[in-house]
Design an enzyme around this catalytic site. Structure first.
Site, mmCIF file in Angstrom:
data_model
loop_
_atom_site.group_PDB
_atom_site.id
_atom_site.type_symbol
_atom_site.label_atom_id
_atom_site.label_comp_id
_atom_site.label_asym_id
_atom_site.label_seq_id
_atom_site.Cartn_x
_atom_site.Cartn_y
_atom_site.Cartn_z
ATOM 1 N N ASN A 134 8.594 4.607 2.417
ATOM 2 C CA ASN A 134 7.200 4.173 2.284
ATOM 3 C C ASN A 134 6.847 4.094 0.805
ATOM 4 O OD1 ASN A 134 6.016 6.835 1.421
ATOM 5 N ND2 ASN A 134 6.878 7.438 3.397
ATOM 6 N N ARG A 135 5.614 3.722 0.493
ATOM 7 C CA ARG A 135 5.245 3.396 -0.889
ATOM 8 C C ARG A 135 4.799 4.592 -1.730
ATOM 9 N NH1 ARG A 135 1.120 -1.370 -0.605
ATOM 10 N NH2 ARG A 135 1.065 -0.895 -2.819
#
Ligand code: CTP
Length: 236
Positions: free
Chosen positions: A30-31
């Site tokens: 994820n970011r």
């Protein structure tokens, strides 16, 4: 008046994303950059706490050499690392963006493409924060809620579901929050109190968050000490 410190307290922080391997060259991620969690670890150390940081894969570096950093990759590794360091911890701050699911099987060889579609079976990962909060001697537990909408309601639901003391909610819609050097937080407490920390650098935000936590510990200790027969600890 000087800000309360965390002198004599032990703080455990999780930070960054987790990577869930699919095969030797691919993973789910994820970011999250880890910036907020690293800033919290630094702020806790500056407030005189003994700090352990359990970090998922992140480019961030620690400035304070007194912080103990343990690097992990997956959610299961993060859970193991947290549980092996939780003994004697006063404050647990779960800032990591832990993957909710992992591939059901880790394939040893690189997966070759075949038909026009492929399916990946995923298994739910354990909830590290909820596991810590459920411990008989649970520390003061702080969670994060990154939401794209209905921020307060979702965050309050998580606070109750995970049975934690405090949740720091932030909006990650339109590129806010993730992988940026500034952010804002809405702090919600189990007893219904709320506190806004306005838009500022993650470093400044982390310092404010640590001041709030130190104040909570201090008032919990004061009120426990003023009640006869109660131990002066926030673990009760
Ligand atoms: N968390 C955790 N272990 C997990 C998942 C989340 O410790 N397996 C922690 C995060 O570090 C954060 C909080 O729980 O403090 C976030 O709660 P969660 O409900 O998992 O948030 P989301 O992953 O955003 O959930 P959802 O996808 O349902 O919105």
């Amino acid at each position: 008046m000087t800000a309360p410190t965390l002198a004599g307290k032990r703080v455990l922080v999780t930070a960054g994303p987790t990577f869930e391997d699919i095969d030797p060259v691919r993973y789910l991620a994820n970011r999250s950059s880890g910036k907020m969690g690293f800033a919290i670890a630094e702020a806790a150390a500056t407030a005189a706490a003994e700090v352990v940081l359990i970090a998922g894969p992140s480019q961030c570096q620690l400035q304070n050499p007194a912080i103990r950093r343990v690097d992990v990759r997956s959610a299961l590794q993060m859970l193991d690392a947290v549980m092996s360091h939780i003994q004697g911890i006063d404050v647990f701050i779960a800032c990591a963006a832990v993957a909710d699911y992992r591939p059901a099987t880790l394939v040893d060889e690189k997966i070759k493409k075949s038909g026009p579609r492929m399916q990946l079976e995923l298994l739910r990962n354990p909830d590290i924060l909820a596991n810590v909060a459920a411990l008989p001697q649970a520390p003061f537990t702080v969670g994060f809620a990154a939401e794209t909408g209905t921020v307060e309601a979702h965050a309050m639901h998580k606070l109750k579901q995970k049975r934690i003391h405090m949740i720091a909610a932030n909006c990650v819609a339109d590129g806010q929050g993730f992988d940026r050097s500034d952010n804002r937080l809405l702090l919600l407490f189990a007893d219904g109190r709320r506190h806004n920390l306005g838009l500022q650098s993650k470093t400044a935000l982390a310092r404010e968050l640590i001041t709030v936590i130190a104040t909570e510990l201090k008032s919990a200790a004061t009120s426990a000490a003023s009640k006869p027969g109660r131990p002066s600890t926030v673990n009760a």
